[in-house]
Design a protein around this motif. Structure first.
Motif, PDB file in Angstrom:
ATOM      1  N   ILE A  10     -52.628 -57.593 -23.485  1.00 21.29           N
ATOM      2  CA  ILE A  10     -51.623 -56.332 -23.688  1.00 21.29           C
ATOM      3  C   ILE A  10     -50.638 -56.973 -24.473  1.00 21.29           C
ATOM      4  N   TYR A  11     -50.393 -56.648 -25.760  1.00 22.94           N
ATOM      5  CA  TYR A  11     -49.425 -56.971 -26.747  1.00 22.94           C
ATOM      6  C   TYR A  11     -48.027 -56.189 -26.255  1.00 22.94           C
ATOM      7  N   ARG A  12     -48.340 -54.987 -26.225  1.00 17.42           N
ATOM      8  CA  ARG A  12     -47.285 -54.101 -26.100  1.00 17.42           C
ATOM      9  C   ARG A  12     -47.690 -53.190 -24.886  1.00 17.42           C
ATOM     10  N   PRO A  13     -46.938 -52.868 -24.000  1.00 15.96           N
ATOM     11  CA  PRO A  13     -47.030 -51.788 -22.967  1.00 15.96           C
ATOM     12  C   PRO A  13     -46.806 -50.792 -23.459  1.00 15.96           C
ATOM     13  N   GLY A  14     -47.454 -49.521 -23.187  1.00 15.93           N
ATOM     14  CA  GLY A  14     -47.293 -48.103 -23.642  1.00 15.93           C
ATOM     15  C   GLY A  14     -48.056 -47.149 -23.013  1.00 15.93           C
ATOM     16  N   GLY A  15     -48.538 -46.201 -23.824  1.00 17.31           N
ATOM     17  CA  GLY A  15     -48.718 -44.819 -23.248  1.00 17.31           C
ATOM     18  C   GLY A  15     -49.993 -44.924 -22.165  1.00 17.31           C
ATOM     19  N   ILE A  16     -50.981 -45.991 -22.553  1.00 21.56           N
ATOM     20  CA  ILE A  16     -52.109 -46.377 -21.824  1.00 21.56           C
ATOM     21  C   ILE A  16     -51.753 -47.305 -20.580  1.00 21.56           C
ATOM     22  N   THR A  17     -51.484 -47.089 -19.247  1.00 24.24           N
ATOM     23  CA  THR A  17     -51.047 -48.087 -18.387  1.00 24.24           C
ATOM     24  C   THR A  17     -51.974 -49.156 -18.277  1.00 24.24           C
ATOM     25  N   ARG A  18     -51.253 -50.462 -17.784  1.00 20.88           N
ATOM     26  CA  ARG A  18     -51.892 -51.559 -17.437  1.00 20.88           C
ATOM     27  C   ARG A  18     -53.017 -51.291 -16.078  1.00 20.88           C
ATOM     28  N   THR A  68     -55.737 -58.287 -16.862  1.00 22.87           N
ATOM     29  CA  THR A  68     -55.385 -58.350 -18.205  1.00 22.87           C
ATOM     30  C   THR A  68     -54.351 -59.456 -18.366  1.00 22.87           C
ATOM     31  N   PHE A  69     -54.130 -59.977 -19.461  1.00 21.16           N
ATOM     32  CA  PHE A  69     -52.918 -60.585 -19.697  1.00 21.16           C
ATOM     33  C   PHE A  69     -51.813 -59.860 -20.219  1.00 21.16           C
ATOM     34  N   LEU A  70     -50.495 -60.173 -19.944  1.00 20.32           N
ATOM     35  CA  LEU A  70     -49.339 -59.373 -20.647  1.00 20.32           C
ATOM     36  C   LEU A  70     -48.681 -60.301 -21.551  1.00 20.32           C
ATOM     37  N   ALA A  71     -49.178 -60.300 -22.948  1.00 20.95           N
ATOM     38  CA  ALA A  71     -48.352 -61.119 -23.715  1.00 20.95           C
ATOM     39  C   ALA A  71     -47.056 -61.257 -23.521  1.00 20.95           C
ATOM     40  N   GLY A  72     -46.600 -62.719 -23.594  1.00 20.39           N
ATOM     41  CA  GLY A  72     -45.115 -62.997 -23.914  1.00 20.39           C
ATOM     42  C   GLY A  72     -44.753 -63.232 -22.333  1.00 20.39           C
ATOM     43  N   THR A  73     -45.492 -62.732 -21.130  1.00 26.07           N
ATOM     44  CA  THR A  73     -44.995 -62.692 -19.878  1.00 26.07           C
ATOM     45  C   THR A  73     -46.078 -63.552 -19.063  1.00 26.07           C
ATOM     46  N   ASP A  74     -47.204 -63.357 -19.303  1.00 25.93           N
ATOM     47  CA  ASP A  74     -48.242 -64.133 -18.467  1.00 25.93           C
ATOM     48  C   ASP A  74     -48.225 -65.376 -19.310  1.00 25.93           C
ATOM     49  N   ASP A  75     -48.485 -66.179 -18.392  1.00 27.65           N
ATOM     50  CA  ASP A  75     -48.549 -67.679 -19.028  1.00 27.65           C
ATOM     51  C   ASP A  75     -49.641 -67.764 -20.197  1.00 27.65           C
ATOM     52  N   GLN A  76     -49.349 -68.605 -21.062  1.00 25.60           N
ATOM     53  CA  GLN A  76     -50.429 -69.248 -22.283  1.00 25.60           C
ATOM     54  C   GLN A  76     -50.934 -68.112 -22.992  1.00 25.60           C
ATOM     55  N   ILE A 117     -41.484 -48.446 -19.993  1.00 24.68           N
ATOM     56  CA  ILE A 117     -39.903 -47.974 -19.991  1.00 24.68           C
ATOM     57  C   ILE A 117     -39.204 -49.253 -19.953  1.00 24.68           C
ATOM     58  N   MET A 118     -39.616 -50.260 -18.884  1.00 26.57           N
ATOM     59  CA  MET A 118     -38.857 -51.468 -18.925  1.00 26.57           C
ATOM     60  C   MET A 118     -38.853 -52.241 -19.983  1.00 26.57           C
ATOM     61  N   ASP A 119     -39.971 -52.454 -20.537  1.00 26.22           N
ATOM     62  CA  ASP A 119     -40.164 -53.054 -21.905  1.00 26.22           C
ATOM     63  C   ASP A 119     -39.280 -52.553 -22.846  1.00 26.22           C
ATOM     64  N   ARG A 120     -39.259 -51.095 -22.987  1.00 29.97           N
ATOM     65  CA  ARG A 120     -38.189 -50.648 -24.041  1.00 29.97           C
ATOM     66  C   ARG A 120     -36.738 -50.979 -23.675  1.00 29.97           C
ATOM     67  N   LEU A 121     -36.497 -50.709 -22.407  1.00 32.62           N
ATOM     68  CA  LEU A 121     -35.052 -50.938 -21.965  1.00 32.62           C
ATOM     69  C   LEU A 121     -34.805 -52.561 -22.305  1.00 32.62           C
ATOM     70  N   ARG A 122     -35.346 -53.286 -21.835  1.00 28.48           N
ATOM     71  CA  ARG A 122     -35.089 -54.634 -22.260  1.00 28.48           C
ATOM     72  C   ARG A 122     -34.951 -54.851 -23.599  1.00 28.48           C
ATOM     73  N   SER A 151     -47.340 -60.778 -29.470  1.00 25.11           N
ATOM     74  CA  SER A 151     -47.728 -59.996 -30.905  1.00 25.11           C
ATOM     75  C   SER A 151     -47.065 -60.490 -32.057  1.00 25.11           C
ATOM     76  N   PRO A 152     -47.493 -60.374 -33.206  1.00 22.29           N
ATOM     77  CA  PRO A 152     -46.594 -60.680 -34.297  1.00 22.29           C
ATOM     78  C   PRO A 152     -45.729 -59.306 -34.533  1.00 22.29           C
ATOM     79  N   GLY A 153     -44.404 -59.555 -34.755  1.00 21.79           N
ATOM     80  CA  GLY A 153     -43.632 -58.504 -34.905  1.00 21.79           C
ATOM     81  C   GLY A 153     -43.101 -58.070 -33.614  1.00 21.79           C
ATOM     82  N   GLN A 154     -43.490 -58.356 -32.599  1.00 17.61           N
ATOM     83  CA  GLN A 154     -42.986 -57.794 -31.261  1.00 17.61           C
ATOM     84  C   GLN A 154     -41.403 -58.582 -31.183  1.00 17.61           C
TER      85      GLN A 154
END
Ligand code: TXA
Ligand code: MG
Length: 318
Positions: free
Chosen positions: A184-192, A202-210, A308-313, A214-217
């Motif tokens: 998951i490069y960006r969390p959004g409208g369809i939930t994990r 799944t892996f959450l990009a930038g959070t889960d190790d290794q 929501i938390m991704d966007r707030l951060r 995403s480019p541009g995130q």
């Protein structure tokens, strides 16, 4: 309501290489013919967006996916079958027909089929795939109404199709894959949770190790001009500071409301889905209230709370 005339005009603008703002179920998009590099370049120009931030290509029918990508692994096919049309974009190896400017030179392209009848109608009428980022200036809050688009992009866009507020309110989930694992490069409208129910962990990009991010995130994104902090603490009232509060509901709020100059409740019923739909408009209203700072309450990072938390951060990053 969008009239027939407006649909036809917007579709011909797109075919001529012009830009059109259009509604989707997530946020309003700024559309260009994805196969026309000059038209796509104009998106970057109008948004003030850096060229290293790739765009999502929108299609009217799920079956068209294979026209634009070289391969679809099983896990991604399952996601497409289950959630399209809907708020999820899939990152796959692109065919040579997708110009490099769309993907910022990446060999992969993000594709999505929106769950919005007017959006699909427009893409269908244009007869080409549509590259579309959110229709805001780069780094600013994404638009969930046509009015938001007009305020920010105004005259730069010859046509803004208005179909009322977006029902999801946060952008699509962006997913790719690494071997058998969905990223998951960006969390959004369809939930994990919904994705994992279908394809396993799944892996959450930038959070889960290794996992690659995403480019541009970029960290700072979706930001109001007013400084925003995420905090679960009550404040000590001060006389000369104007503070805004972004919180789920009156019942969930831990502080007295009296020290706050403006309060936005995201969901009176405490629903994360409703909160996501209201998030960006509430952030805009707070930003317009001439506050010294905005305090946002954290929400549980389950279901739409993750987006929501991704966007707030990102909104709080300075
Ligand atoms: O809901 C949405 O997705 C909205 C509506 C208009 O469809 N669009 C949208 O686009 O949010 P935008 O440009 O604001 O965000 C697209 C993000 C990029 O920042 C990037 O992180 C990711 O999608 N992305 C695009 N292409 C990618 C690729 N090839 N690989 C990885 N991530 C990609
Ligand atoms: Mg955006």
């Amino acid at each position: 309501m969008i009239t027939e005339e407006q649909f036809r005009e917007a579709a011909s603008l797109l075919r001529e290489g012009k830009l059109v703002a259009f509604p989707t179920e997530t946020v309003y998009g700024l559309a260009a013919n994805a196969l026309n590099s000059d038209a796509v370049a104009r998106i970057f120009e109008v948004k003030g967006r850096p060229s290293f931030d790739p765009l999502i290509v929108h299609i009217a029918n799920a079956a068209d996916l294979r026209k634009w990508v070289e391969e679809v692994p099983e896990s991604i096919q399952k996601i497409v079958d289950e959630f399209w049309p809907g708020p999820i974009s899939v990152v796959l190896p692109k065919t040579a027909t997708i110009p490099d400017i769309v993907t910022s030179g990446s060999p992969t392209v993000a594709i999505r089929c929106p769950d919005h009848i007017a959006a699909r109608r427009l893409i269908d009428l244009a007869g080409v795939p549509i590259a579309a980022p959110s229709a805001n200036r780069f780094g600013c809050i994404s638009p969930t109404t046509a009015q938001h688009v007009r305020e920010q992009l105004g005259d730069a866009v010859p046509s803004v199709l208005d179909d009322g507020p977006c029902k999801v309110g946060v952008e699509s989930t962006v997913v790719g894959y690494d071997g058998n694992r969905v990223i998951i490069y960006r969390p959004g409208g369809i939930t994990r949770e919904a994705i994992e129910g279908l394809v396993g962990k799944t892996f959450l990009a930038g959070t889960d190790d290794q996992s690659p991010s995403s480019p541009g995130q970029l960290t700072k994104h979706y930001a109001p001009r007013t400084p925003l902090v995420i905090s679960a603490d009550p404040i000590s009232p001060s006389h000369d500071e104007r503070i805004g509060l972004l919180t789920l509901s009156e019942e969930s709020e831990i502080d007295s409301l009296s020290p706050y100059s403006k309060v936005e409740f995201l969901s009176p019923e405490g629903s994360l889905t409703e909160a996501a739909a209201n998030l960006f408009a509430a952030m805009r209203r707070l930003d317009a209230a001439e506050l010294d700072r905005i305090i946002a309450r954290p929400v549980p990072e389950t279901n739409l709370g993750l987006a929501i938390m991704d966007r707030l951060r990102r909104a709080s990053a300075r």
